[in-house]
Design an enzyme around this catalytic site. Structure first.
Site, PDB file in Angstrom:
ATOM      1  N   HIS A   4      17.880  15.630   4.870  1.00  0.00           N
ATOM      2  CA  HIS A   4      17.729  16.824   5.713  1.00  0.00           C
ATOM      3  C   HIS A   4      19.042  17.571   5.892  1.00  0.00           C
ATOM      4  O   HIS A   4      19.083  18.613   6.531  1.00  0.00           O
ATOM      5  CB  HIS A   4      17.155  16.449   7.077  1.00  0.00           C
ATOM      6  CG  HIS A   4      15.787  15.849   6.978  1.00  0.00           C
ATOM      7  ND1 HIS A   4      15.589  14.499   6.856  1.00  0.00           N
ATOM      8  CD2 HIS A   4      14.571  16.418   6.946  1.00  0.00           C
ATOM      9  CE1 HIS A   4      14.291  14.266   6.758  1.00  0.00           C
ATOM     10  NE2 HIS A   4      13.656  15.403   6.813  1.00  0.00           N
ATOM     11  N   CYS A  49      13.309  11.210   1.800  1.00  0.00           N
ATOM     12  CA  CYS A  49      12.170  12.126   1.749  1.00  0.00           C
ATOM     13  C   CYS A  49      12.307  12.972   0.490  1.00  0.00           C
ATOM     14  O   CYS A  49      13.236  12.754  -0.301  1.00  0.00           O
ATOM     15  CB  CYS A  49      12.210  13.013   3.006  1.00  0.00           C
ATOM     16  SG  CYS A  49      10.683  13.935   3.315  1.00  0.00           S
TER      17      CYS A  49
HETATM   18  N1  GLN Z   1       6.163  14.072  -1.973  1.00  0.00           N
HETATM   19  C1  GLN Z   1       6.655  15.002  -1.008  1.00  0.00           C
HETATM   20  C2  GLN Z   1       8.001  15.548  -1.451  1.00  0.00           C
HETATM   21  O1  GLN Z   1       8.714  14.815  -2.087  1.00  0.00           O
HETATM   22  C3  GLN Z   1       6.830  14.344   0.336  1.00  0.00           C
HETATM   23  C4  GLN Z   1       7.386  15.302   1.347  1.00  0.00           C
HETATM   24  C5  GLN Z   1       7.398  14.788   2.755  1.00  0.00           C
HETATM   25  O2  GLN Z   1       7.317  13.620   2.998  1.00  0.00           O
HETATM   26  N2  GLN Z   1       7.517  15.655   3.709  1.00  0.00           N
HETATM   27  O3  GLN Z   1       8.359  16.656  -1.142  1.00  0.00           O
HETATM   28 ZN    ZN Z   2       9.070  12.579   3.979  1.00  0.00          ZN
END
Ligand code: GLN
Ligand code: ZN
Length: 650
Positions: free
Chosen positions: A601, A633
C-alpha cells in the site's frame, strides 16, 4: 504517515490502515506513544465552519467522538486508553468551549464504537468522557451520533445523559425500534432518526419510513429525519448516469437524491393526509410494481444444491500431500497476489476500447503482449507460481459484475476506498448467473507462455457481494449463493482447460463480519463460508485452491477461515504485528499460509534483510512445509519501478 518515507532523512514504514467498521472505506490508525502530548488543534474545523458561515450557511461541525477515538487509537507504548482519557477529554472540552464562543449552534460527535459489544469498562469510560465534556455545555447543542448498528448495550444510559440530541440508525440497527419501545425516548431531546440508508443505492420506501416516523411522533418524540450514516459510502449523484435507462434509475437514489428524499419525507411527515399526495403515491407505485429481476433457471438450480455440494473430497491433508507431489513446488514457494501495475498504457488501452477507438482484436492483442511480458519477467526473476497480471480488469469486482448476468454497472458512481483510490461498485439488480466463461481465455493464454504453474485468478462470491450494492428484496445469503454457483462454473472451466492452481480472492470477507460477536455466525459466517466452499468443491484433488484476504484481522474467526477448505491462503501481515501466527498455531490451522512479507500500500521498497527477518520470524511459528512467500496484496496500485525493485529483492 500515510505513505511511508524512504529518502535522505530515513526509512519509515507507513502507519497501519484499517477498514472503517463494516465498510470498504479505510482509515489510518492513529498512533500514540507514551510521551505523546494531546492538545486541541481545531483550525481546519473552524476554517470550514466560517467559510460556510460567510456564505450565510450555518453548518453543523462533525467530529469523531472521544470514546470512538480512544477505542481506535493504537497505543505503541505501555500506556492504554485510560491513561490518555483525561488529556483527550480536556481537548474535547476546549473544542466545545470554542464552539460556544463562536456561537456554533450544533456540534456532532460521531460515536460508531457504541454499536459494538460494550463491556462494563467501556460504559464507564463513556460516562467518564461525556460527564466531563458536557459538564458545562453552554448553548451549543451536542448531537451524539451513532451508526452501523444499534446501541443496545448503552441505550438506557444514553437517554439519561445531557445530550441535546441522539442519532440512531434505523437501517442497520436491528433493535433500534425495540429499544425505543422498551425504554422510551425523552421528550426534551431530539431524535435524529437515520431512516434513509446511507450505504445502499435503492430508493427509500416511503410507506415504511413514514409509518416509523408516525409511530415515533405518537410517542411524543421530536424527530429530525436523517440518513443512517455518512453519505461517504454511496456515489455522489445519479445525474450523470446517462447510459442506464429510466427503468433502472427510477429505483435508485445516490447521495444527492437521498437528500431530496429526506426533504420530501420531511414534508410528507408534516401533512396529515400525506397518503394522498402525488409524491407519496408515486413512491408507493414504484414498490408495488414488479421489478424485472427474476430468473427461473437460477432459482431452480439453487434449490437443487444439496449438502454434498458444499464438501470437497478427499480431505485437505490428503490433497496437500498429493499436490506437493504433482505440482513439484520447492520449499517456500514464491508467488504474487495477482495484479501487476495498472500503468497508463493499460488504462489507455481499456478506455480506447470502451470508446470504440480500437477493435476488440487490438484490445486483446495489447493485453496479451502485456501478459507475455509479465510472465517472462516473472520467469526471469525466478518466481515459482506465476500470475497473468490482471491487465484486463478494471477492478476485481466490477470486472466480474460486468461479465455476469444480473448486475448493472454505472459510469460515474465512484466511492472512496482510501486516499485518492476509489471503486465503482456494481449494482446487483437481479438473479445472478454466468452464461459464458469469463477469465478462461486469458489464463489459458498466460499458461501457454510458460512451463511453470499459472495461477487462475477469480474473485469469490462473498467479496463480489460485499463490494457491490446488494439487492434489498432478497436475502444476502441468497444473493451470495447465486454468485457462488456462477463462480463455481468458472472454476470448473479453468480446471477443464488445464489450469491447475486457482486463487479465489475473498479480500472483503473479513470486513462485513457483523460488528457484534453474537451475530458473527448466524448472520454471516454460517452462509458465507459454505458459499465459498461451493465455488471449489467440484475440483480434482490435485487442483490447488488458493484464497486471499486483505488484512489479517481474523484471529477470532480462525476456525471459520480454515473451514473455507482452501489449500492455501495469503493475507496481509506486514503492517500488523504477527500475533495472528500464534493464533493459527494454537488453532491447528490446516491451510497453508502466505503472510505477506512486504506492504504494497506504500511505494516504499523493502530491504532484503527486513523480508528475511519477517520470514525467519514466521518460521518460528509455521511449519516450513506450510509457508508461502508473497507480498501483502495485488500490485495494481503500485508503479513499475518500485514493484520491480521489491519483487527482485527477494
Ligand atoms: N487478485 C487481486 C489483485 O491482485 C486481489 C486484490 C485484493 O486483494 N484487493 O489485485
Ligand atoms: Zn488483498
Amino acid at each position: 504517515m500515510a505513505r511511508g518515507y524512504q529518502g535522505e532523512s530515513g526509512d519509515v514504514k507507513a502507519l497501519a490502515m484499517k477498514k472503517w467498521f463494516n465498510t470498504n472505506y479505510h482509515y489510518i490508525v492513529p498512533e500514540i506513544e507514551d510521551d505523546t502530548k494531546i492538545t486541541l488543534n481545531a483550525d481546519k474545523l473552524f476554517h470550514e465552519y466560517f467559510e460556510a458561515k460567510r456564505l450565510g450557511i450555518e453548518t453543523k461541525p462533525v467530529v469523531i467522538g472521544a470514546f470512538t477515538m480512544l477505542k481506535l487509537i493504537r497505543y505503541t507504548g505501555k500506556k492504554t486508553a485510560g491513561d490518555f482519557a483525561e488529556a483527550i477529554i480536556r481537548a474535547y472540552q476546549e473544542l466545545l468551549a470554542k464552539c460556544n464562543e463562536e456561537q456554533v449552534e450544533w456540534l456532532q460527535f460521531d460515536e460508531p464504537s457504541l454499536v459494538k459489544d460494550l463491556g462494563a469498562e467501556d460504559i464507564e469510560l463513556f460516562h467518564r468522557i461525556y460527564d466531563n465534556i458536557l459538564s458545562d455545555a453552554g448553548k451549543c447543542r451536542v448531537l451524539l451520533q451513532t451508526y452501523f448498528g444499534d446501541v443496545r448495550d448503552i441505550y438506557a444510559d444514553l437517554i439519561r445523559m445531557p445530550f441535546a440530541a441522539i442519532g440512531l440508525d434505523f437501517i442497520e440497527g436491528r433493535q433500534t425500534c425495540e429499544l425505543i419501545e422498551k425504554f422510551g425516548f425523552p421528550q426534551d431531546k431530539i431524535l435524529f432518526a437515520g431512516l434513509v440508508n446511507g450505504k445502499n443505492i435503492w430508493r427509500n420506501h416511503y410507506e415504511k419510513t413514514l409509518g416509523t416516523v408516525a409511530d415515533l411522533k405518537k410517542k411524543g418524540i421530536s424527530v429530525v429525519l436523517s440518513t443512517s450514516c455518512s453519505l461517504l459510502h454511496v456515489p455522489y449523484t445519479l445525474k450523470h448516469e446517462t447510459k442506464l435507462s429510466q427503468e433502472f434509475t427510477s429505483y435508485f437514489a445516490f447521495a444527492e437524491e437521498k437528500l431530496a428524499e429526506l426533504k420530501e419525507l420531511g414534508q410528507l411527515a408534516d401533512q396529515d393526509n400525506y397518503q394522498e399526495s402525488e409524491v407519496y403515491q408515486k413512491n408507493k407505485a414504484l414498490f408495488a410494481g414488479e421489478r424485472d429481476c427474476h430468473n427461473e433457471e437460477v432459482t431452480k438450480r439453487l434449490s437443487g444444491v444439496i449438502e454434498k455440494d458444499y464438501i470437497r473430497l478427499p480431505k485437505r491433508s490428503e490433497r496437500q500431500a498429493l499436490q506437493k507431489k504433482e505440482l513439484k513446488l520447492p520449499e517456500f514457494p514464491t508467488t504474487t497476489i495477482g495484479s501487476f501495475p495498472q500503468t497508463k498504457d493499460v488504462k489507455a488501452n481499456r478506455s480506447a476500447f470502451r470508446r470504440g477507438e480500437i477493435s476488440k482484436e487490438e484490445y486483446v492483442a495489447f493485453n496479451k503482449k502485456k501478459i507475455a511480458d509479465c510472465v517472462k519477467w516473472q520467469e526471469e526473476i525466478g518466481l515459482d507460481v506465476l500470475v497473468h497480471g490482471e491487465y484486463e480488469r478494471n477492478d476485481m469486482v466490477e470486472y466480474f459484475g460486468e461479465a455476469l448476468g444480473g448486475f448493472l454497472f454505472t459510469e460515474k458512481a465512484w466511492v472512496q476506498s482510501y486516499g485518492t483510490r476509489c471503486v465503482k461498485p456494481p449494482i446487483i439488480w437481479g438473479d445472478v448467473y454466468r452464461d459464458k466463461p469469463i477469465t478462461v481465455e486469458w489464463s489459458v493464454y498466460a499458461q501457454s507462455q510458460t512451463d511453470k504453474i499459472m495461477k487462475g485468478m477469480l474473485t469469490g462470491p462473498v467479496t463480489i457481494l460485499n463490494w457491490s450494492f446488494p439487492r434489498e428484496d432478497i436475502s444476502i445469503k441468497e444473493s451470495i449463493s447465486q454468485i457462488a454457483l456462477a463462480i463455481r462454473d468458472e472454476v470448473l472451466d479453468l480446471e477443464a482447460n488445464g489450469i491447475r492452481m486457482i486463487q479465489i480472492d475473498e479480500a472483503a470477507l473479513r470486513e462485513k463480519l457483523p460488528l457484534r460477536r453474537s451475530d458473527w455466525y448466524d448472520e454471516y459466517l454460517d452462509f458465507a463460508i459454505p458459499a465459498f466452499r461451493l465455488t471449489h468443491s467440484g475440483v480434482k484433488a490435485d487442483t490447488q485452491i488458493h484464497t486471499h484476504m486483505c488484512y489479517s484481522e481474523f484471529t477470532d474467526i480462525i476456525p471459520a477461515i480454515d473451514d473455507m477448505d482452501a489449500d492455501v491462503i495469503t493475507f496481509e501481515a506486514s503492517r500488523s504485528d504477527l500475533q495472528i501466527l500464534d493464533a493459527l498455531r494454537e488453532n491447528h490451522f490446516e491451510t497453508e499460509v502466505g503472510p505477506g512479507v512486504y506492504d504494497i500500500h506504500s511505494p516504499r521498497v523493502p530491504s532484503v534483510e527486513e523480508m528475511v527477518q519477517a520470514l525467519r520470524l514466521m518460521l518460528t511459528k509455521i511449519e516450513p512445509e506450510k509457508l508461502w512467500v508473497n507480498p501483502d496484496c495485488g500490485l495494481k496500485t503500485r508503479g513499475v519501478p518500485e514493484t520491480d525493485a521489491s519483487l527482485e529483492t527477494w
